[in-house]
Motif scaffolding. Structure first.
Motif, PDB file in Angstrom:
ATOM      1  N   MET A  41       0.838  -1.207   0.000  1.00 15.96           N
ATOM      2  CA  MET A  41       0.000   0.000   0.000  1.00 15.96           C
ATOM      3  C   MET A  41       0.871   1.255   0.000  1.00 15.96           C
ATOM      4  O   MET A  41       2.088   1.183   0.140  1.00 15.96           O
ATOM      5  CB  MET A  41      -0.930  -0.003   1.215  1.00 15.96           C
ATOM      6  N   GLU A  42       0.203   2.411  -0.116  1.00 10.51           N
ATOM      7  CA  GLU A  42       0.968   3.653  -0.208  1.00 10.51           C
ATOM      8  C   GLU A  42       1.451   4.122   1.158  1.00 10.51           C
ATOM      9  O   GLU A  42       0.969   3.681   2.199  1.00 10.51           O
ATOM     10  CB  GLU A  42       0.111   4.739  -0.860  1.00 10.51           C
ATOM     11  N   LEU A  43       2.414   5.015   1.111  1.00 15.99           N
ATOM     12  CA  LEU A  43       2.919   5.651   2.323  1.00 15.99           C
ATOM     13  C   LEU A  43       1.929   6.710   2.785  1.00 15.99           C
ATOM     14  O   LEU A  43       1.475   7.536   1.994  1.00 15.99           O
ATOM     15  CB  LEU A  43       4.246   6.337   2.029  1.00 15.99           C
ATOM     16  N   HIS A  44       1.626   6.712   4.066  1.00 16.53           N
ATOM     17  CA  HIS A  44       0.762   7.746   4.638  1.00 16.53           C
ATOM     18  C   HIS A  44       1.540   8.521   5.693  1.00 16.53           C
ATOM     19  O   HIS A  44       2.075   7.922   6.624  1.00 16.53           O
ATOM     20  CB  HIS A  44      -0.477   7.117   5.284  1.00 16.53           C
ATOM     21  N   LEU A  45       1.570   9.839   5.553  1.00 19.29           N
ATOM     22  CA  LEU A  45       2.262  10.688   6.521  1.00 19.29           C
ATOM     23  C   LEU A  45       1.426  10.799   7.786  1.00 19.29           C
ATOM     24  O   LEU A  45       0.260  11.185   7.728  1.00 19.29           O
ATOM     25  CB  LEU A  45       2.479  12.075   5.910  1.00 19.29           C
TER      26      LEU A  45
ATOM     27  N   PHE B 100       2.510  10.783  -1.559  1.00 22.45           N
ATOM     28  CA  PHE B 100       2.945   9.652  -2.365  1.00 22.45           C
ATOM     29  C   PHE B 100       1.779   8.986  -3.076  1.00 22.45           C
ATOM     30  O   PHE B 100       0.674   8.856  -2.523  1.00 22.45           O
ATOM     31  CB  PHE B 100       3.635   8.604  -1.484  1.00 22.45           C
ATOM     32  N   GLY B 101       2.043   8.510  -4.293  1.00 11.29           N
ATOM     33  CA  GLY B 101       1.117   7.612  -4.953  1.00 11.29           C
ATOM     34  C   GLY B 101       1.238   6.225  -4.349  1.00 11.29           C
ATOM     35  O   GLY B 101       2.121   5.963  -3.527  1.00 11.29           O
ATOM     36  N   ALA B 102       0.351   5.330  -4.793  1.00  8.92           N
ATOM     37  CA  ALA B 102       0.328   3.977  -4.227  1.00  8.92           C
ATOM     38  C   ALA B 102       1.486   3.120  -4.709  1.00  8.92           C
ATOM     39  O   ALA B 102       1.744   2.053  -4.149  1.00  8.92           O
ATOM     40  CB  ALA B 102      -0.990   3.301  -4.548  1.00  8.92           C
TER      41      ALA B 102
END
Lengths: 113, 110
Positions: A41-45, B100-102
């Motif tokens: 999955m994507e990075l989440h801040l 960021f994109g996935a």
């Protein structure tokens, strides 16, 4: 070569425990970040800091807290761990000039049972 | 927040070329980054574009069109070690944070 360190690399802990994930960098960077990333999955801040005694929440709501008492150190704390906190936590810092590109630590893979 | 779109997966043969597209919608733009992330590892910085055009770095090139909200990362002479996820990230004006994109998972086959 970026020098940013995270400990522990892996942590398995029971529900309700308090944990602190450590992040340190030796580059003198003012700006530091915490991201949460589930597999594939994507990075989440989740938190960031632009200097000592300055911290802000990121785009993803998190029950964790951070502190920035020293430039090189940006620990993340969970007061009471839950299974929903199981994830990979990545710390990063960015250069004080130029492109301000971010350098990432190796990450902490947290499992809450 | 920013809307950043990338294809989920791509497969290519060793020695070939692969182009990974990234489109974004952002309120204010101040640079686009590409990162490489091998499975289980941290992302590493690959390239940066802030002006329109092509930036070349060895086997990797990155292109930006600000008017179209579009970028691509071009990987040439693919090697097995290039199998990884490639992340597109955007920075907005007057800030240092990245969105960021996935990520696009590239698999290189022999």
């Amino acid at each position: 070569e970026a020098d940013i360190y995270q400990t522990p690399r892996y942590l398995v802990i029971g529900t309700g425990k308090k944990i602190t994930l450590e992040c340190s960098q030796t580059m003198g960077h003012d700006k530091m970040y915490w991201y949460q990333q589930d597999p594939g999955m994507e990075l989440h801040l989740i938190h960031y800091s632009y200097g000592v005694n300055s911290t802000e929440k990121g785009d993803l709501s998190s029950e964790s807290t951070v502190s920035r008492i020293r430039t090189e150190h940006f620990p993340l704390t969970l007061e009471s761990a839950r299974p929903s906190h199981t994830s990979q936590y990545l710390c990063a810092s960015s250069a004080n000039g130029g492109l301000y590109e971010q350098y990432f630590g190796p990450g902490t893979r947290l499992t809450v049972t | 927040g920013q809307n950043i779109d990338q294809p989920t997966e791509m497969t290519a043969t060793e020695g070939a070329i692969v182009q990974i597209n990234c489109t974004y919608q952002t309120s204010g733009f101040n640079g686009l980054f590409w990162y490489q992330q091998h499975a289980g590892e941290a992302p590493t910085f690959l390239s940066y574009n802030v002006l329109d055009g092509l930036e070349e770095k060895g086997r990797f090139s990155s292109f930006l069109s600000r008017s179209k909200g579009y970028s691509y990362l071009l990987l040439k002479e693919l090697q097995m070690k290039d199998s990884a996820s490639y992340l597109c990230a955007v920075r907005v004006s007057n800030d240092y944070k990245l969105s960021f994109g996935a990520g696009t998972t590239v698999t290189v086959r022999a």
